[in-house]
Design an enzyme around this catalytic site. Structure first.
Site, short mmCIF file in Angstrom:
data_model
loop_
_atom_site.label_atom_id
_atom_site.label_comp_id
_atom_site.label_asym_id
_atom_site.label_seq_id
_atom_site.Cartn_x
_atom_site.Cartn_y
_atom_site.Cartn_z
CG ASN A 30 3.47 -0.71 -2.25
OD1 ASN A 30 2.42 -1.36 -2.17
ND2 ASN A 30 4.55 -1.06 -1.59
CE LYS A 31 0.29 0.98 3.50
NZ LYS A 31 -0.92 1.83 3.69
NE ARG A 65 -7.67 1.35 2.70
CZ ARG A 65 -6.49 0.77 2.93
NH1 ARG A 65 -6.39 -0.55 2.95
NH2 ARG A 65 -5.41 1.49 3.14
NE ARG A 99 -2.80 -4.90 4.85
CZ ARG A 99 -1.89 -5.66 4.28
NH1 ARG A 99 -1.95 -6.99 4.43
NH2 ARG A 99 -0.93 -5.17 3.53
N GLY A 100 -4.59 -4.72 1.75
CA GLY A 100 -3.75 -5.30 0.69
C GLY A 100 -4.58 -5.34 -0.58
CB ALA A 101 -3.92 -3.96 -3.97
CG ASP A 117 -1.81 -0.42 -2.51
OD1 ASP A 117 -0.64 -0.40 -2.08
OD2 ASP A 117 -2.74 -1.00 -1.94
CD GLN A 157 0.15 -1.54 6.80
OE1 GLN A 157 1.03 -0.90 7.38
NE2 GLN A 157 -0.84 -0.94 6.16
O1 MRU Z 1 -3.01 0.07 3.51
P1 MRU Z 1 -2.78 -1.34 3.06
O2 MRU Z 1 -2.28 -2.22 4.15
O3 MRU Z 1 -3.98 -1.90 2.36
O4 MRU Z 1 -1.62 -1.21 1.99
C1 MRU Z 1 -1.15 -2.38 1.39
C2 MRU Z 1 0.02 -2.17 0.51
O5 MRU Z 1 0.46 -1.06 0.31
C3 MRU Z 1 0.57 -3.37 -0.17
O6 MRU Z 1 1.94 -3.25 -0.35
C4 MRU Z 1 -0.10 -3.53 -1.54
O7 MRU Z 1 -1.48 -3.54 -1.39
C5 MRU Z 1 0.32 -4.77 -2.24
S1 MRU Z 1 -0.43 -6.17 -1.51
C6 MRU Z 1 -0.09 -7.55 -2.41
#
Ligand code: MRU
Length: 344
Positions: free
Chosen positions: A247-248, A89, A46-48, A237, A196
């Site tokens: 973002n999250k 996603r 996970r993470g963009a 994201d 996270q």
């Molecule tokens: O649902 P996730 O864990 O994929 O969400 C991740 C985030 O929101 C991060 O802050 C974002 O992807 C930046 S990662 C460098």
């Protein structure tokens, strides 16, 4: 950190399983693109930026599995692979970016044999992974200039090495500050419901010997009021053309708190996270995840059966709350419509 988020090994895509960290340190080996798609969907990875790299590797693996001999059929089958990966996603635009970059590469390979094309696509996916690490380091070099030794930074979610191919975006800025000889402390929001912050950010910051304090999300306001936080740094994201930042979930609240307490709110993200085709944050699709993530706390049911639940995984912070965006091409400020346009 001696841990690889994602790797291409013997034509398998190997990922550290982020669903079970930090309790277990296990790796998932994806043997085909369907397994990569499943790993993205179920948040093994996970993470963009990490999702973008995984998607590109998924396309490469999909290509290796196609047995057609003519280009047209090969391309048609690869388009199907891309569709499957794109459907995993919706919010992180890096996923689309990774897939499109592979498609563009394919378009340059029409004169090669199918077996040569497969090797070139594999090379491209590995290049995307390597470039991501280099980009994060560039962002870190720019971003660390915003911090002074002794500063305490609050972050939300995980935008570290685990959310990228390595180094990280928001946490990359902290690591670069450390590499430049600065002492930085971090407050990490636990980041309900997927945790996270508690599971991943706390784990990787400790592995990198950064003094870290874990708080629950609802503690951030009080900690800011006590003047403990010098800056907020988060990842993204998807950033719209006008600088609105998805973002999250919870990031928007943190941005409002930062404004109220006169604390700069920085977003660290590569250009692959900026969606210039998306005019504002209102057009960013927000993933809605399962109710169980909310009704349960780390797999233990805590809410009554039958309760209505909302679980949007992301929110949008309006550009007016963003002090600056840290990219690999430099640090930009408002008016974002203009400064973002200049980056491309
Ligand atoms: O649902 P996730 O864990 O994929 O969400 C991740 C985030 O929101 C991060 O802050 C974002 O992807 C930046 S990662 C460098």
């Amino acid at each position: 950190m001696n841990v690889k988020t994602i790797e291409w090994r013997d034509d398998k895509v190997v990922m550290i399983d982020q669903r079970v960290l930090p309790i277990e340190e296990v790796y998932v080996e994806c043997e085909d693109y369907k397994q990569v798609a499943d790993a993205i969907k179920t948040m093994v990875i996970r993470g963009a930026p990490a999702i973008g790299v995984a998607a590109a590797m998924g396309v490469a693996q999909g290509a290796l599995g196609i047995d057609s001999k003519d280009f047209a059929t090969f391309e048609q089958k690869l388009n199907h692979v891309c569709e499957v990966l794109l459907a995993t996603r919706p919010t992180a635009v890096n996923l689309r970016w990774g897939v499109e970059r592979m498609k563009h590469k394919l378009a340059t390979l029409k004169n090669l044999s199918i077996s040569e094309i497969k090797q070139e696509l594999k090379k491209e996916a590995i290049t995307i992974m390597e470039e991501d690490i280099a980009i994060n380091r560039q962002m870190g070099d720019f971003g660390q200039t915003l911090l002074n030794s002794g500063d305490t930074v609050l972050t939300h979610c995980n935008a570290g090495a685990l959310a990228t191919a390595g180094w990280g975006t928001a946490l990359g800025v902290i690591y670069s500050a450390k590499a430049a000889g600065k002492t930085i402390e971090v407050y990490a929001d636990e980041t309900r419901p997927f945790l996270q912050g508690a599971r991943l950010t706390a784990w990787e910051l400790m592995k990198n010997n950064i003094h870290t304090t874990l708080i629950t999300d609802n503690m951030a306001a009080s900690i800011m009021r006590q003047k403990k936080i010098k800056a907020v740094i988060v990842g993204a994201d998807r950033i719209a053309a006008n600088g609105d930042v998805a973002n999250k979930i919870g990031t928007y609240g943190v941005a409002i708190l930062a404004k109220e307490h006169d604390i700069p709110f920085y977003v660290a993200a590569p250009l692959s996270t900026i969606d210039i085709r998306c005019p504002t944050g209102d057009q960013i699709p927000i993933e809605e995840r399962s109710a169980e993530e909310v009704t349960n706390f780390y797999r233990q049911r805590v809410a009554p059966d039958g309760i209505h639940v909302r679980n949007p995984a992301f929110d949008v912070t309006p550009n007016s709350l963003v002090t600056a965006i840290i990219t690999e091409k430099g640090i930009i400020k408002a008016p974002y419509l203009e400064t973002i346009k200049k980056l491309f």
